[in-house]
Design an enzyme around this catalytic site. Structure first.
Site, PDB file in Angstrom:
ATOM      1  N   ASP A 100     -20.892  29.424 -41.867  1.00  0.00           N
ATOM      2  CA  ASP A 100     -19.259  28.210 -41.343  1.00  0.00           C
ATOM      3  C   ASP A 100     -18.642  27.866 -41.651  1.00  0.00           C
ATOM      4  OD1 ASP A 100     -18.464  27.582 -39.024  1.00  0.00           O
ATOM      5  OD2 ASP A 100     -19.320  25.579 -39.741  1.00  0.00           O
ATOM      6  N   SER A 101     -17.757  27.621 -41.805  1.00  0.00           N
ATOM      7  CA  SER A 101     -16.671  26.735 -42.672  1.00  0.00           C
ATOM      8  C   SER A 101     -17.919  25.282 -43.443  1.00  0.00           C
ATOM      9  CB  SER A 101     -15.736  26.201 -41.842  1.00  0.00           C
ATOM     10  OG  SER A 101     -15.846  25.834 -41.269  1.00  0.00           O
ATOM     11  N   CYS A 140     -18.876  30.247 -37.325  1.00  0.00           N
ATOM     12  CA  CYS A 140     -17.274  30.112 -37.346  1.00  0.00           C
ATOM     13  C   CYS A 140     -16.886  30.324 -35.887  1.00  0.00           C
ATOM     14  CB  CYS A 140     -16.828  29.717 -37.961  1.00  0.00           C
ATOM     15  SG  CYS A 140     -15.492  28.420 -38.752  1.00  0.00           S
ATOM     16  N   GLU A 198     -18.477  15.289 -36.525  1.00  0.00           N
ATOM     17  CA  GLU A 198     -19.169  14.812 -38.140  1.00  0.00           C
ATOM     18  C   GLU A 198     -18.833  12.921 -38.344  1.00  0.00           C
ATOM     19  OE1 GLU A 198     -17.508  16.856 -40.968  1.00  0.00           O
ATOM     20  OE2 GLU A 198     -17.461  18.560 -39.982  1.00  0.00           O
ATOM     21  N   CYS A 251     -15.886  25.642 -30.802  1.00  0.00           N
ATOM     22  CA  CYS A 251     -15.986  25.596 -31.636  1.00  0.00           C
ATOM     23  C   CYS A 251     -17.246  25.040 -31.983  1.00  0.00           C
ATOM     24  CB  CYS A 251     -14.728  24.601 -31.802  1.00  0.00           C
ATOM     25  SG  CYS A 251     -14.914  23.498 -33.500  1.00  0.00           S
ATOM     26  N   HIS A 257     -18.691  22.734 -33.483  1.00  0.00           N
ATOM     27  CA  HIS A 257     -18.982  21.188 -32.972  1.00  0.00           C
ATOM     28  C   HIS A 257     -18.963  21.502 -31.125  1.00  0.00           C
ATOM     29  CE1 HIS A 257     -17.754  21.043 -37.134  1.00  0.00           C
ATOM     30  NE2 HIS A 257     -18.408  20.465 -37.359  1.00  0.00           N
TER      31      HIS A 257
END
Ligand code: DGL
Length: 269
Positions: free
Chosen positions: A11-12, A74, A153, A185, A187
């Protein structure tokens, strides 16, 4: 033996841990080799070319450590780089977009689906294309929600600011009469409570992380790649920056605690 090699997941950054978690829950015997590109996150506002370059570097790194399959956790990298990696690397590669689209098509009754994701994923149009290939009659409404990633985050998953942003982002989709919403996404599954509150019970939320773990399990079984030995799963994590921050985030998400030695720093070029 190939079966007992780890599964590569990338993932990023930290968001892909939502996918790692679903894989750990569904396939508890399997070991994961996770790469989070924390030094170069976010991917969501980068060009297709850049995301493909980064994804290729990471896939090369994972293959150099011998993995039996690669999961692109991702959404943005899945949207831009899945075909490239599948063509260039000798192991099965799966992304999160296709499984998410498949589940959304199965869940909608009205044929009206919302997709929320990064700007890159929305611009790629990939969710729309997969959904159209499943059923051309489906109506798909995409919306980029760039502030959701920093809010998660910052740990603001149930803050009033997040609720306000969710209302702002989701109102246009709700006014289109959607009855399924893809959390497109990494998150966004961490915002399920807030998003569910704003959408109400008439909208089915689709978590591509969960659907991807299901599809991965089917893929490994079809290809005879499920782990065969009885050793416990041993996970290793690599990040390109911020090991300590990563470990803290991981401990709030994963169904296991990480030891200091489990998280390593690796800069790719
Ligand atoms: N992991 C990204 C995704 O799922 C979100 C964070 C980023 O923009 O890199 O699209």
């Amino acid at each position: 033996m190939t079966n007992n090699l780890p599964i590569g997941v990338f993932d990023s950054g930290v968001g892909g841990l939502t996918v790692a978690k679903e894989i750990m829950l569904r396939l508890p015997k399997e070991s994961l080799l996770y790469f989070g590109d924390t030094a170069r996150v976010p991917y969501g506002n980068k060009s297709e070319e850049t995301v493909i370059t980064y994804s290729r570097q990471i896939a090369r790194f994972l293959c150099s450590h011998e993995v039996k399959a690669i999961v692109i956790a991702c959404n943005t990298a899945s949207a831009f780089a899945l075909d490239t990696l599948a063509a260039e690397f000798p192991v099965p590669v799966i992304g999160v977009v296709k499984p998410g689209a498949k589940a959304a098509a199965a869940k909608t009754a009205k044929g009206r689906i919302g997709v929320i994701a990064t700007s890159g994923t929305i611009k790629s149009g990939l969710y729309e294309r997969y959904l159209a290939s499943i059923n051309p009659e489906l109506k798909v409404f995409g919306k980029a929600c760039p502030l959701f990633v920093p809010l998660v985050e910052e740990g603001l998953t149930s803050d009033s600011v997040t609720k306000m942003m969710a209302e702002r982002y989701l109102t246009p989709l709700l006014s289109e009469g959607i009855d399924a919403l893809v959390l497109g996404c990494t998150h966004y599954p961490l915002l399920t409570d807030v998003i569910g509150e704003v959408c109400g019970p008439g909208v089915a939320l689709v978590n591509p992380a969960y659907e991807t773990a299901k599809e991965l399990s089917e893929l490994l079984s079809e290809k005879n790649l499920l782990k065969t030995d009885d050793t416990p799963a041993a996970h290793r994590f690599f990040v390109s920056d911020g090991e300590e921050q990563f470990r803290r985030f991981a401990d709030t998400i994963l169904p296991c605690e990480l030891e200091e030695a489990d998280v390593n720093r690796m800069v790719l070029s």
